[in-house]
Scaffold this active site. Structure first.
Site, PDB file in Angstrom:
ATOM      1  N   LYS A 115      42.013  38.258  46.754  1.00  0.00           N
ATOM      2  CA  LYS A 115      40.895  38.740  45.882  1.00  0.00           C
ATOM      3  C   LYS A 115      39.794  38.927  46.333  1.00  0.00           C
ATOM      4  O   LYS A 115      39.007  39.755  46.104  1.00  0.00           O
ATOM      5  CB  LYS A 115      41.052  37.707  44.653  1.00  0.00           C
ATOM      6  CG  LYS A 115      42.294  37.565  43.739  1.00  0.00           C
ATOM      7  CD  LYS A 115      41.956  36.587  42.450  1.00  0.00           C
ATOM      8  CE  LYS A 115      43.219  36.312  41.831  1.00  0.00           C
ATOM      9  NZ  LYS A 115      44.181  37.162  41.108  1.00  0.00           N
ATOM     10  N   GLU A 199      33.804  32.414  40.289  1.00  0.00           N
ATOM     11  CA  GLU A 199      33.217  33.681  39.202  1.00  0.00           C
ATOM     12  C   GLU A 199      32.507  33.183  38.392  1.00  0.00           C
ATOM     13  O   GLU A 199      32.915  31.913  37.734  1.00  0.00           O
ATOM     14  CB  GLU A 199      34.625  34.365  39.070  1.00  0.00           C
ATOM     15  CG  GLU A 199      34.633  35.553  39.733  1.00  0.00           C
ATOM     16  CD  GLU A 199      36.158  36.315  39.116  1.00  0.00           C
ATOM     17  OE1 GLU A 199      36.671  35.999  38.234  1.00  0.00           O
ATOM     18  OE2 GLU A 199      36.671  37.111  40.093  1.00  0.00           O
ATOM     19  N   HIS A 234      46.768  32.378  30.856  1.00  0.00           N
ATOM     20  CA  HIS A 234      46.309  33.290  31.599  1.00  0.00           C
ATOM     21  C   HIS A 234      47.391  34.270  31.969  1.00  0.00           C
ATOM     22  O   HIS A 234      47.381  35.115  32.978  1.00  0.00           O
ATOM     23  CB  HIS A 234      45.758  32.845  33.019  1.00  0.00           C
ATOM     24  CG  HIS A 234      44.656  31.972  32.770  1.00  0.00           C
ATOM     25  ND1 HIS A 234      43.463  32.172  32.119  1.00  0.00           N
ATOM     26  CD2 HIS A 234      44.250  30.731  33.280  1.00  0.00           C
ATOM     27  CE1 HIS A 234      42.644  31.116  32.069  1.00  0.00           C
ATOM     28  NE2 HIS A 234      43.059  30.048  32.825  1.00  0.00           N
ATOM     29  N   ARG A 291      51.863  47.146  42.671  1.00  0.00           N
ATOM     30  CA  ARG A 291      53.111  47.037  42.497  1.00  0.00           C
ATOM     31  C   ARG A 291      53.420  47.765  41.047  1.00  0.00           C
ATOM     32  O   ARG A 291      52.665  48.033  40.222  1.00  0.00           O
ATOM     33  CB  ARG A 291      53.813  45.766  42.372  1.00  0.00           C
ATOM     34  CG  ARG A 291      52.885  44.837  41.583  1.00  0.00           C
ATOM     35  CD  ARG A 291      53.605  43.334  41.378  1.00  0.00           C
ATOM     36  NE  ARG A 291      52.515  42.351  40.970  1.00  0.00           N
ATOM     37  CZ  ARG A 291      52.469  42.004  39.691  1.00  0.00           C
ATOM     38  NH1 ARG A 291      53.128  42.807  38.637  1.00  0.00           N
ATOM     39  NH2 ARG A 291      51.590  41.304  39.439  1.00  0.00           N
TER      40      ARG A 291
HETATM   41  P1  ADP Z   1      46.033  36.868  38.496  1.00  0.00           P
HETATM   42  O1  ADP Z   1      46.212  37.183  39.820  1.00  0.00           O
HETATM   43  O2  ADP Z   1      46.469  35.477  38.261  1.00  0.00           O
HETATM   44  O3  ADP Z   1      46.607  37.765  37.520  1.00  0.00           O
HETATM   45  P2  ADP Z   1      43.467  37.502  37.321  1.00  0.00           P
HETATM   46  O4  ADP Z   1      42.269  37.496  38.314  1.00  0.00           O
HETATM   47  O5  ADP Z   1      43.811  38.882  37.049  1.00  0.00           O
HETATM   48  O6  ADP Z   1      44.447  36.581  37.983  1.00  0.00           O
HETATM   49  O7  ADP Z   1      43.016  36.828  36.172  1.00  0.00           O
HETATM   50  C1  ADP Z   1      44.332  36.408  35.215  1.00  0.00           C
HETATM   51  C2  ADP Z   1      43.468  36.114  33.776  1.00  0.00           C
HETATM   52  O8  ADP Z   1      42.777  34.988  33.779  1.00  0.00           O
HETATM   53  C3  ADP Z   1      42.669  37.214  33.213  1.00  0.00           C
HETATM   54  O9  ADP Z   1      43.599  38.059  32.539  1.00  0.00           O
HETATM   55  C4  ADP Z   1      41.669  36.634  32.254  1.00  0.00           C
HETATM   56  O10 ADP Z   1      42.444  36.098  31.003  1.00  0.00           O
HETATM   57  C5  ADP Z   1      41.342  35.073  33.020  1.00  0.00           C
HETATM   58  N1  ADP Z   1      40.313  35.242  33.886  1.00  0.00           N
HETATM   59  C6  ADP Z   1      40.271  35.768  35.213  1.00  0.00           C
HETATM   60  N2  ADP Z   1      39.074  35.843  35.504  1.00  0.00           N
HETATM   61  C7  ADP Z   1      38.265  35.525  34.667  1.00  0.00           C
HETATM   62  C8  ADP Z   1      36.680  35.367  34.575  1.00  0.00           C
HETATM   63  N3  ADP Z   1      35.846  35.583  35.366  1.00  0.00           N
HETATM   64  N4  ADP Z   1      36.156  34.868  33.285  1.00  0.00           N
HETATM   65  C9  ADP Z   1      37.217  34.747  32.219  1.00  0.00           C
HETATM   66  N5  ADP Z   1      38.523  34.899  32.431  1.00  0.00           N
HETATM   67  C10 ADP Z   1      39.034  35.224  33.403  1.00  0.00           C
HETATM   68  P1  ADP Z   2      51.776  41.402  35.632  1.00  0.00           P
HETATM   69  O1  ADP Z   2      50.642  41.063  36.570  1.00  0.00           O
HETATM   70  O2  ADP Z   2      52.925  42.636  36.135  1.00  0.00           O
HETATM   71  O3  ADP Z   2      51.162  41.751  34.174  1.00  0.00           O
HETATM   72  P2  ADP Z   2      52.254  38.615  35.719  1.00  0.00           P
HETATM   73  O4  ADP Z   2      50.863  38.500  36.146  1.00  0.00           O
HETATM   74  O5  ADP Z   2      53.152  37.812  34.867  1.00  0.00           O
HETATM   75  O6  ADP Z   2      52.584  40.203  35.281  1.00  0.00           O
HETATM   76  O7  ADP Z   2      53.247  38.749  37.194  1.00  0.00           O
HETATM   77  C1  ADP Z   2      54.496  39.331  37.260  1.00  0.00           C
HETATM   78  C2  ADP Z   2      55.337  38.324  37.971  1.00  0.00           C
HETATM   79  O8  ADP Z   2      55.099  38.420  39.241  1.00  0.00           O
HETATM   80  C3  ADP Z   2      55.727  37.169  37.235  1.00  0.00           C
HETATM   81  O9  ADP Z   2      57.122  36.629  37.424  1.00  0.00           O
HETATM   82  C4  ADP Z   2      54.871  36.291  37.883  1.00  0.00           C
HETATM   83  O10 ADP Z   2      55.260  34.858  37.905  1.00  0.00           O
HETATM   84  C5  ADP Z   2      54.877  36.732  39.403  1.00  0.00           C
HETATM   85  N1  ADP Z   2      53.868  36.620  40.434  1.00  0.00           N
HETATM   86  C6  ADP Z   2      52.687  37.509  40.385  1.00  0.00           C
HETATM   87  N2  ADP Z   2      51.878  36.880  41.330  1.00  0.00           N
HETATM   88  C7  ADP Z   2      52.224  36.029  41.893  1.00  0.00           C
HETATM   89  C8  ADP Z   2      52.033  35.225  43.249  1.00  0.00           C
HETATM   90  N3  ADP Z   2      51.084  35.250  43.767  1.00  0.00           N
HETATM   91  N4  ADP Z   2      52.710  34.083  43.366  1.00  0.00           N
HETATM   92  C9  ADP Z   2      54.076  33.771  42.669  1.00  0.00           C
HETATM   93  N5  ADP Z   2      54.674  34.835  41.636  1.00  0.00           N
HETATM   94  C10 ADP Z   2      53.480  35.727  41.243  1.00  0.00           C
HETATM   95 MG    MG Z   3      45.991  39.923  37.080  1.00  0.00          MG
END
Ligand code: ADP
Ligand code: ADP
Ligand code: MG
Length: 487
Positions: A115, A199, A234, A291
């Protein structure tokens, strides 16, 4: 491309094979011992067991998969989502073995997989970011000072995090030190990388993401947005396209910014740029997923574009045939992730065997699934059974279609998120479009699951009356005068 190996399981393996099949490409499935009889194994032209059940010994065993691909003279590998899909070393090893990796270059995966590296890469493109640190921080005192400056609540985030894991909200300074230590140790154990950053915690955001497609010649388009604010832990559970809050102007601006993010890492293939959007429609770049996304079908339903076909064509080195001007949103699509999880019990995985399984059917209903009756939900992998997707000429029609599809869908033996889906789709906050990422915390309470379905309640009541009558008849002392048993 004559032969494609799908390094994945479940619904996404099947979904990829379906498109490959239509394109006249032969498919190779890989499977762990427990998946021996899974639909993705039966559907493939060839299938090979790659090891024991734990992911690390099967679906994450890149070396074994590449070895097998060479042996079977496979032309390309599609990693799906999860597992090896965002593993730059795997993508590199595939290419080095002379096999096409269906996805971006290892370089793009590496940048966007972190990130922090992603933020650094897009910095010069003038894309709005969530206020916070753009560097990893490990010194508690410095971090505390930074948090004070950003303003509480803050979010401590693992740079290598994903799948909703590796995030900690800190409401006030007193809790900061403990949360920071936990975040670092969690990030180290879960992702093998303890880098965390801060953040600003956006109070009531929506999660809106843009689908992009780019080829190796520098052409790129966006395929509009997906609204993914209905989440638990989340993680998304209900997604839709388009979002009911974006104006055409903001949609176009976000779309162009998403294309810039893709360009920032020299992107090629299908990718998703995620944003948080606040109440005033200000949007902030979150991360890019390099992806195919779980929720890609809603985009396919409103755009008419097969994203897997596009991925394959781009990997073949074809120039993008889509033009931004010719892409348009048609109607509305909604997806419900049907997890083997118990919404009555904090969405804990519901382990067991599917004893009865009947898909809903209809012209605007799409079911992407990977299970059949008689199959157990393995504890080793993500417990998603299926994705239920519906389309309508407008949002209301798509909602109605989804409610009907949920009603028709029969899954017995394990608890699922189907009743939860009905709760969401009938809720006023959802139908009015006035919701954020806290929908579940704000409105959901397992006790409300039953109330939401007066039709089922009525059927249940009628059934109870009928059963009572039947029992009465059965319980009446039978005439056994001539019975051998009595004798
Ligand atoms: P991941 O890699 O787990 O998908 P993301 O950065 O995409 O992580 O965040 C996943 C979710 O967490 C977001 O869809 C949102 O609901 C919450 N989130 C992430 N960052 C923030 C933020 N700065 N403030 C509020 N909610 C957040
Ligand atoms: P999307 O981002 O495609 O909407 P998810 O955030 O739920 O969906 O992630 C898609 C799949 O990948 C899930 O099975 C989740 O558990 C897995 N996944 C995503 N990022 C990671 C990570 N960094 N480590 C382990 N599993 C991950
Ligand atoms: Mg995400």
């Amino acid at each position: 491309m004559k032969k494609l190996l799908i390094a994945n399981r479940g619904e996404i393996a099947l979904r990829i094979m379906r498109t490959a099949h239509e394109m006249g490409i032969r498919t190779v499935a890989v499977f762990s011992e427990i998946d021996r009889n899974a639909p993705h194994v039966r559907f493939a032209d060839e299938a090979v067991c790659i090891g024991p059940n734990p992911s690390a010994q099967s679906y994450l065993n890149g070396e074994r998969i590449i070895g097998l691909a060479r042996e079977l003279q496979v032309d390309a590998i599609h990693p799906g989502y999860g597992f090896l899909s965002e593993n730059a070393a795997f993508a590199r090893a595939v290419e080095e073995a002379g096999i096409t990796f269906i996805g971006p270059t290892p370089f793009s995966i590496e940048i966007m997989g972190s990130k922090l590296a992603a933020k650094a890469a897009v910095k010069e493109y003038d894309i709005p970011m969530v206020p916070g640190l753009d560097e990893a921080i490990s010194n508690i005192e410095e971090a505390k000072a930074a948090a004070r400056q950003i303003g509480f609540p803050v979010l401590i985030k693992a740079s290598a995090g994903g799948g909703g894991k590796g995030m900690r909200i800190v409401e006030a300074e007193a809790a900061f030190e403990e949360q920071m230590q936990r975040a670092i140790s969690e990030a180290t154990s879960a992702f093998g990388d303890g880098s965390v950053f801060l953040e600003k915690y956006i109070a009531s955001p929506r999660h809106i993401e843009i689908q992009v497609l780019a080829d190796q010649f520098g052409n790129a388009v966006h395929l509009f947005e997906r609204e993914c604010s209905i989440q638990r832990r989340h993680q998304k559970v209900v997604e839709e396209a388009p979002s009911s809050i974006l104006t055409p102007e903001i949609r176009e601006k976000m779309g162009q910014d998403a294309i810039k993010v893709a360009k920032a890492c020299n992107y090629r293939g299908a990718g998703t740029v995620e944003f948080l959007v606040d109440g005033e429609l200000n949007y902030y770049f979150l991360e890019m997923n390099t992806r195919l996304q779980v929720e890609h079908p809603v985009t396919e339903m409103i755009s008419g574009v097969d994203l897997v076909e596009q991925q394959i064509r781009i990997a073949l080195g074809e120039p993008l045939s889509l033009r931004q001007e010719s892409l348009a949103i048609k109607g509305h699509a909604i997806e419900l992730r049907v997890y083997a999880e118990d919404p009555h019990n904090n969405f804990l995985p519901s382990i067991g065997t599917i004893t009865r399984y009947r898909r809903p059917k209809g012209p605007h209903i799409r079911v992407d699934d990977g299970y059949d009756a008689g199959m157990a939900i393995p504890i080793y992998y993500d417990p998603m059974i299926a994705k239920l997707i519906t389309w309508g000429v407008n949002r209301d029609a798509a909602i109605q279609q989804m409610l009907e599809a949920i009603e028709q869908y029969e899954i017995e033996g394990v608890a699922t998120t189907l009743p939860f889906g009905r709760f969401v789709l009938e809720h006023e906050a959802f139908t009015s479009g006035q919701f954020d990422t806290h929908f579940v915390q704000k409105y959901f309470n397992p006790e409300k699951l039953e109330e939401t379905n007066p039709v089922s309640a009525e059927i249940a009541a009628q059934l109870a009356v009928k059963l009572y009558g039947d029992f009465q008849r059965v319980l009446k002392a039978p005439d056994v005068s001539g019975s051998k048993w009595k004798r």
